[in-house]
Design an enzyme around this catalytic site. Structure first.
Site: not given
Ligand code: NI
Length: 166
Positions: A46, A51, A97-98, A139-140, A143
């Site tokens: 995702g 991000q 998370c990236l 989660h997304e 963000h």
């Molecule tokens: Ni994330």
């Protein structure tokens, strides 16, 4: 398509409330194509536009099912996503998370959610997700509101292991 740089903490864009998208133009299509490429390149399941340092409300998710391995990964792109319904039942899962490299944390999330928004063409998007897919959506969407999993985690630890990053 281009692979964009993924920003990491403590970049301030990760803490902003992202803007609602009003124009379904070429610029949005380019952003979405780039996000899909960046998500795949980063081996993520995702990605949210903040991000890649774009403070707008769009997410990409690519996942099948944690309960049925025969279900192939499906790509979802949701513009202005909202959770309009969620189960009272929660599940705890280990998230990464990236944008938060090297950390994993146990996060309690609703087991199932109904997500509503727009497709990249501006049509209605609505679906019910459960299990890990529901977790990724939550989660997304976090963000887009400047929330990171570390804000919600009950326990956080350092990890080198490759897990499903979002
Ligand atoms: Ni994330």
């Amino acid at each position: 398509m281009a692979n964009r740089e993924i920003i990491t903490i403590p970049h301030p864009t990760l803490r902003k409330t992202a803007s609602k998208i009003t124009k379904f133009d070429d610029e949005l299509q380019t952003l979405i194509a780039d996000m899909v490429e960046t998500m795949r390149e980063g081996k993520g399941v995702g990605l949210a536009a903040p991000q890649v340092n774009v403070s707008q409300r769009v997410i990409t998710v690519e996942f099948g099912s944690d309960e049925d391995e025969t279900i192939p990964a499906t790509l979802y792109v949701v513009v202005n996503p909202e959770i309009i319904n969620q189960s009272k039942e929660e599940a705890i899962g280990a998230e990464g998370c990236l944008s938060v490299p090297g950390l994993t944390g146990d996060v309690a999330r609703a087991y199932s959610v109904t997500v509503r928004g727009k497709t990249k063409e501006g049509n209605l998007f609505k679906m019910k997700a459960k299990g890990w897919l529901a977790r990724i959506f939550q989660h997304e969407i976090d963000h887009l509101n400047g929330i990171l999993f570390t804000d919600r985690a009950e326990d956080i630890w350092e990890t080198e292991a490759e897990i499903d990053n979002v």
